[in-house]
Write an enzyme that holds these catalytic residues in place. Sequence first.
Site, PDB file in Angstrom:
ATOM      1  CG  ASP A  37      59.942   5.231 -78.256  1.00 23.65           C
ATOM      2  OD1 ASP A  37      60.020   6.022 -79.016  1.00 23.65           O
ATOM      3  OD2 ASP A  37      59.274   3.840 -78.927  1.00 23.65           O
ATOM      4  CG  LEU A  88      49.573  -3.771 -99.371  1.00 25.76           C
ATOM      5  CD1 LEU A  88      49.193  -2.778-100.445  1.00 25.76           C
ATOM      6  CD2 LEU A  88      49.637  -5.068 -99.668  1.00 25.76           C
ATOM      7  N   GLY A  99      56.630   2.032 -80.412  1.00 26.84           N
ATOM      8  CA  GLY A  99      56.517   1.915 -81.763  1.00 26.84           C
ATOM      9  C   GLY A  99      55.493   0.718 -82.077  1.00 26.84           C
ATOM     10  CB  ILE A 138      56.693  -4.686 -83.759  1.00 26.83           C
ATOM     11  CG1 ILE A 138      56.667  -4.561 -85.275  1.00 26.83           C
ATOM     12  CG2 ILE A 138      56.866  -6.112 -83.230  1.00 26.83           C
ATOM     13  CD1 ILE A 138      57.612  -5.238 -86.125  1.00 26.83           C
ATOM     14  CG  ASP A 175      69.058   9.266 -79.372  1.00 26.56           C
ATOM     15  OD1 ASP A 175      69.274   8.304 -79.506  1.00 26.56           O
ATOM     16  OD2 ASP A 175      69.283  10.183 -80.038  1.00 26.56           O
ATOM     17  CE  LYS A 198      66.111  -3.737 -88.925  1.00 20.59           C
ATOM     18  NZ  LYS A 198      66.036  -3.441 -87.602  1.00 20.59           N
ATOM     19  CE1 TYR A 252      64.743  -1.697 -91.768  1.00 19.74           C
ATOM     20  CE2 TYR A 252      64.650  -2.943 -93.860  1.00 19.74           C
ATOM     21  CZ  TYR A 252      64.272  -2.717 -92.480  1.00 19.74           C
ATOM     22  OH  TYR A 252      63.663  -3.413 -91.661  1.00 19.74           O
ATOM     23  CB  SER A 294      63.840  -7.005 -91.583  1.00 21.73           C
ATOM     24  OG  SER A 294      63.480  -6.949 -93.080  1.00 21.73           O
TER      25      SER A 294
HETATM   26  C1  UD1 Z   1      59.807  -3.522 -96.720  1.00 26.32           C
HETATM   27  C2  UD1 Z   1      60.968  -4.237 -96.496  1.00 26.32           C
HETATM   28  C3  UD1 Z   1      61.079  -4.941 -95.298  1.00 26.32           C
HETATM   29  C4  UD1 Z   1      60.466  -3.943 -94.122  1.00 26.32           C
HETATM   30  C5  UD1 Z   1      59.421  -3.611 -94.483  1.00 26.32           C
HETATM   31  C6  UD1 Z   1      58.677  -2.857 -93.197  1.00 26.32           C
HETATM   32  C7  UD1 Z   1      62.382  -5.091 -98.367  1.00 26.32           C
HETATM   33  C8  UD1 Z   1      62.525  -6.179 -99.540  1.00 26.32           C
HETATM   34  N1  UD1 Z   1      61.386  -5.193 -97.486  1.00 26.32           N
HETATM   35  O1  UD1 Z   1      58.774  -4.638 -97.211  1.00 26.32           O
HETATM   36  O2  UD1 Z   1      62.574  -5.166 -95.107  1.00 26.32           O
HETATM   37  O3  UD1 Z   1      60.844  -4.675 -93.020  1.00 26.32           O
HETATM   38  O4  UD1 Z   1      59.398  -2.900 -95.450  1.00 26.32           O
HETATM   39  O5  UD1 Z   1      59.033  -1.411 -93.631  1.00 26.32           O
HETATM   40  O6  UD1 Z   1      63.165  -3.948 -98.443  1.00 26.32           O
HETATM   41  N2  UD1 Z   1      52.808  -2.174-102.318  1.00 26.32           N
HETATM   42  C9  UD1 Z   1      51.727  -1.658-103.258  1.00 26.32           C
HETATM   43  N3  UD1 Z   1      51.585  -0.514-103.154  1.00 26.32           N
HETATM   44  C10 UD1 Z   1      51.835   0.448-102.019  1.00 26.32           C
HETATM   45  C11 UD1 Z   1      52.685  -0.146-101.032  1.00 26.32           C
HETATM   46  C12 UD1 Z   1      53.202  -1.630-101.111  1.00 26.32           C
HETATM   47  O7  UD1 Z   1      51.500  -2.312-104.217  1.00 26.32           O
HETATM   48  O8  UD1 Z   1      51.533   1.616-101.909  1.00 26.32           O
HETATM   49  C13 UD1 Z   1      53.270  -3.426-102.393  1.00 26.32           C
HETATM   50  C14 UD1 Z   1      54.635  -3.778-102.628  1.00 26.32           C
HETATM   51  O9  UD1 Z   1      55.218  -3.703-104.097  1.00 26.32           O
HETATM   52  C15 UD1 Z   1      55.164  -5.139-102.071  1.00 26.32           C
HETATM   53  C16 UD1 Z   1      53.921  -5.192-100.952  1.00 26.32           C
HETATM   54  O10 UD1 Z   1      52.744  -4.261-101.391  1.00 26.32           O
HETATM   55  O11 UD1 Z   1      54.839  -6.045-102.946  1.00 26.32           O
HETATM   56  C17 UD1 Z   1      54.344  -4.913 -99.640  1.00 26.32           C
HETATM   57  O12 UD1 Z   1      55.122  -3.544 -99.535  1.00 26.32           O
HETATM   58  P1  UD1 Z   1      55.550  -3.133 -98.203  1.00 26.32           P
HETATM   59  O13 UD1 Z   1      54.318  -2.925 -97.295  1.00 26.32           O
HETATM   60  O14 UD1 Z   1      56.169  -1.784 -98.354  1.00 26.32           O
HETATM   61  O15 UD1 Z   1      56.540  -4.020 -97.478  1.00 26.32           O
HETATM   62  P2  UD1 Z   1      57.688  -4.724 -98.198  1.00 26.32           P
HETATM   63  O16 UD1 Z   1      58.442  -3.914 -99.334  1.00 26.32           O
HETATM   64  O17 UD1 Z   1      57.473  -6.188 -98.500  1.00 26.32           O
END
Ligand code: UD1
Length: 341
Positions: free
Chosen positions: A35, A205, A14, A16, A62, A158, A154, A129
């Site tokens: 894996d 993101l 995966g 990480i 698994d 954790k 989820y 997390s």
């Molecule tokens: C989430 C989980 C975290 C998990 C991680 C990995 C929570 C609070 N956090 O992190 O535990 O380990 O996912 O899967 O549940 N964003 C946008 N547009 C997008 C995608 C994201 O604006 O299309 C913004 C989100 O609103 C956030 C930031 O980008 O502010 C990061 O988002 P993301 O990468 O999804 O991670 P988290 O939500 O922080």
Amino acid sequence: MSANNQIVVTGGAGYIGSHTVVELVNAGYEPIIIDDFRNSKEWIIDRLNDITNQSLKVYTVDCTSQTDIDKVFADNKGIVGVIHFAAYKAVGESVAEPVMYYENNITSMCVVLNAMKKFNVEQLVFSSSCTVYGEPDNPIVDEHTPIQKAESPYGATKIACEQLAQFAVQSGQALKICLLRYFNPIGAHPSGKIGELPQGIPNNLVPYITQTVKGIREKLTVFGDDYNTADGTCIRDYIHVVDLADAHVKALNWLAKQSSSVCEPFNLGTGKGSSVLEIIHTFENVNQVKVNYQIGDRRPGDVEQIWANAAKANNVLNWHCKYTMADALKHSWNWEQNIEA
Ligand code: UD1
């Protein structure tokens, strides 16, 4: 014949996990990858063999199968520790499939602990997390910040696995455990050979940004710009995946030095928060590209702002980040351009 330097890495193909396999080899450990490739690709192993210049040991099983996991431990006589990554990790999916998340994430933790007991393996590093902190009163969290009631299945898995780890130690089982609470991992290996491989539409993101710039997605939506932050977008602590991987090696080194049972949580972040817009603009600057984005509604369940106080990991594990957020965004784009279909 094997030295006592084998580390079982569940979920070793995966995101990480694969980067951690590389750092383990660099540090002189022999990783044993477990894996079943349900959320990764078999060719990642070829890339890992290439980067490490080794033929890595892989078991396609698994982690919820006690019989199969026991067999890995029975086959390998030099196992000193386990890094348990294998788990489902999508917050939204967990809301739709809570039973699947509990069944997989909790069963695999039980299976790992059972196997460790049977085969007298003491060292465990568990992938946790920052989600365990929920929406904190103060955005900068240390390990004393209270654990919140989980917002998603989820997150609940954790918290449950962390509690199980604590109870297993209290039960008297000879165990030394690090609970590593990851903030937001981004970036990819500097070689461009391994990185994050989201299945379908990315939730996170940075993969959404790289796919948008590559033309796979039309437009990134920024989830809300009316938060109580400087530019109105959410703040997170984005950490390079290679730094995160290195922390696992440092955690194992520290566990090996402990003379009695222990179960310690550590925050793994840079200690610096960045907004969504900062990430987008830094990505544009370091890679000399444009990110097509629009401002949209808030995403339900998003925490406004959170970043790590990572002093404990810095001081106790002697772990320090080497990469900047800009490095990570450069490496993410390099990786995106190297992914094979
Ligand atoms: C989430 C989980 C975290 C998990 C991680 C990995 C929570 C609070 N956090 O992190 O535990 O380990 O996912 O899967 O549940 N964003 C946008 N547009 C997008 C995608 C994201 O604006 O299309 C913004 C989100 O609103 C956030 C930031 O980008 O502010 C990061 O988002 P993301 O990468 O999804 O991670 P988290 O939500 O922080």
